[in-house]
Design a protein around this motif. Structure first.
Motif, short mmCIF file in Angstrom:
data_model
loop_
_atom_site.label_atom_id
_atom_site.label_comp_id
_atom_site.label_asym_id
_atom_site.label_seq_id
_atom_site.Cartn_x
_atom_site.Cartn_y
_atom_site.Cartn_z
N ASN A 320 -6.12 -18.42 5.26
CA ASN A 320 -6.51 -19.51 4.36
C ASN A 320 -6.71 -19.01 2.94
O ASN A 320 -6.29 -19.65 1.98
CB ASN A 320 -7.81 -20.18 4.84
N ASN A 324 -4.15 -19.88 -0.31
CA ASN A 324 -4.64 -20.44 -1.58
C ASN A 324 -4.17 -19.60 -2.75
O ASN A 324 -3.75 -20.12 -3.78
CB ASN A 324 -6.16 -20.49 -1.61
N GLU A 327 -0.54 -20.11 -3.37
CA GLU A 327 -0.32 -21.45 -3.93
C GLU A 327 -0.79 -21.55 -5.38
O GLU A 327 -0.34 -22.41 -6.13
CB GLU A 327 -1.02 -22.50 -3.07
N LYS A 373 -5.16 -30.10 -4.96
CA LYS A 373 -3.71 -30.09 -4.70
C LYS A 373 -3.17 -31.48 -4.37
O LYS A 373 -2.09 -31.59 -3.79
CB LYS A 373 -3.42 -29.12 -3.57
N GLY A 381 -9.61 -25.69 3.91
CA GLY A 381 -9.34 -24.26 4.06
C GLY A 381 -10.53 -23.38 3.75
O GLY A 381 -10.98 -22.58 4.58
MG MG Z 1 -6.11 -23.98 1.09
#
Ligand code: MG
Ligand code: ADP
Length: 416
Positions: A320, A324, A327, A373, A381
């Motif tokens: 997780n 992140n 991302e 997001k 998460g």
């Molecule tokens: Mg996440």
């Protein structure tokens, strides 16, 4: 008596401003950036230093006594090196207009104590409250003795009464002001924790009650969709639809897994985890996503100990966090994972060079449903990460700066 009266008025002013500072900054802490907080701390300490000098009592010609040491001490220790430099310079400069040989004494003491604060300020906030209280009180006592002892050697002025009053008031006042500061900070932290825990409790109940009911039928749906995709006589168009449905169902399964982990965070079977093995597995799982985002992954192991936990959950927490980070670097960057062992604690530092978070967003990290997001995020998460790490008896520290990156440090008690 004049000295005592003057010092007590000075103490009153300090207490009022400490309360005011708490109202302005400590309660709003989560919304203000750490850098701005330090500037405000420096500002308040500067005002207190100037007010203390204005309220100073002259004991002997050219020598004035007050509680200016308290804002200097607390401002420096809580504010760090830059604030120490600023307050030290201000103390010396502001003392000049009063004149007399006391300036040299002030300069000498400020330089000596600045050096002490310089060495200590970076580690000060990590120490236990009792240690901080004892230490600030001790420094104030030391200062009070030196501030009277040095001039009394050269100028021969001293009365036991002056020594006694100044030393006692400065030492006791420092103790109470530090105690009050710590009390206000702790209250604020506890308040924020309680609000967060209440939210978590609600989500936890919800998660426990519905997740199981949804997970089982979903597993069947995923299974049947996979079967459809494997059939030869199914038209291509249907396969496209089935594949889309499978993607969505798998995403839902991931969300429900997060909920289930959250509802039951405590590891059922504790294993001695080999962190390097887990991290390498996590890297293998995440590397397709990293490749897609042109993210370079660097892993360095310095740890020597194992930790206690459940491999599946630990891996989920790592995944997780790494997801992140990747991302947060849509146009590429570097994700670094470094491990270390220090004083029976094992650390995992995960750093990215992504877009980072503002202090306000950082404060909300780990809150249920907090996501920036839009459609793509679930906001579960990090909530799960916090829960898993807490269940393993560990700690999380997050630092983030916008457009620079985020660094997350997980620490766990080592398991021999
Ligand atoms: Mg996440
Ligand atoms: P989600 O990823 O589903 O949005 P998370 O709980 O994992 O939910 O993260 C919450 C939010 O915290 C994200 O939407 C993102 O804005 C922010 N965040 C988390 N980690 C990072 C990071 N490494 N860099 C920048 N922002 C992050």
């Amino acid at each position: 008596m004049t000295l005592l009266k003057g010092l007590l008025i000075n103490l009153l002013v300090i207490l009022v401003l400490v309360l005011f500072y708490n109202m302005v900054v400590v309660n709003q802490q989560k919304r203000i950036s750490p850098r701005f907080q330090k500037s405000v701390l420096a500002f308040f300490s500067s005002i207190l230093i100037i007010l203390s000098l204005l309220l100073a009592i002259a004991i002997e010609e050219n020598f004035v006594y007050d509680l200016r040491f308290i804002p200097f001490l607390l401002g420096s220790l809580y504010g760090g090196k830059k604030v120490t430099l600023w307050l030290g310079a201000l103390l010396i400069t502001a003392r000049i207009p009063i004149g007399g040989d006391g300036i040299w004494l002030t300069a000498l003491l400020v330089i000596c104590f600045s050096l002490i604060f310089f060495c200590l300020s970076s580690r000060f906030e990590e120490k236990p409250i009792k240690w901080r209280l004892f230490f600030t009180t001790f420094l104030a006592f030391l200062y009070s003795i030196l501030a009277l002892l040095i001039p009394s050697f050269y100028y021969g002025f001293h009365t036991i009464e002056t020594f006694f009053i100044y030393s006692l008031v400065l030492t006791a006042a420092t103790f109470f002001v530090t105690y009050l500061t710590e009390l206000l900070r702790t209250t604020c932290i506890l308040q924020q924790k309680t609000i967060k825990n209440e939210k978590m409790e609600i989500v936890s109940h919800l998660a426990a009650s519905i997740s199981h009911e949804v997970r089982n039928p979903l597993t069947s749906i995923i299974g049947f969709l996979q079967l459809i995709l494997e059939q030869r006589d199914v038209p291509d168009k249907c396969k496209i639809y089935a594949s889309l449905a499978l993607d969505e169902a798998s995403r839902t399964a991931v969300i429900i897994d997060d909920y289930l982990t959250f509802a039951n965070p405590h590891p059922e079977k504790l294993h001695a985890l080999e962190i390097d093995k887990e991290i390498l597995q996590c890297r293998d799982l995440i590397s397709p996503l990293a490749l897609k985002h042109s993210v370079d992954m660097k892993i360095v192991f310095f740890h020597t100990d194992k930790i206690k936990g459940e491999p599946h959950k630990f891996r989920q927490a790592l995944l997780n966090i790494c997801k992140n980070s990747i991302e947060a670097m849509p146009t590429g960057g570097t994700l670094t994972i470094v491990t270390a062992t220090k004083y029976n604690e094992t650390f995992i530092h995960i750093t990215d060079t992504g877009q980072g978070m503002s202090p306000a967003h950082l404060a909300r990290l780990g809150e249920p449903y907090f996501s920036l997001k839009e459609q793509k995020g679930t906001g579960l998460g990090m909530m799960v990460v916090f829960r898993i790490v807490e269940g393993m008896g560990g700690n999380i520290k997050v630092n983030s700066e916008e457009q620079i990156g985020t660094s997350i440090t997980l620490s766990f008690p080592s398991f021999a």
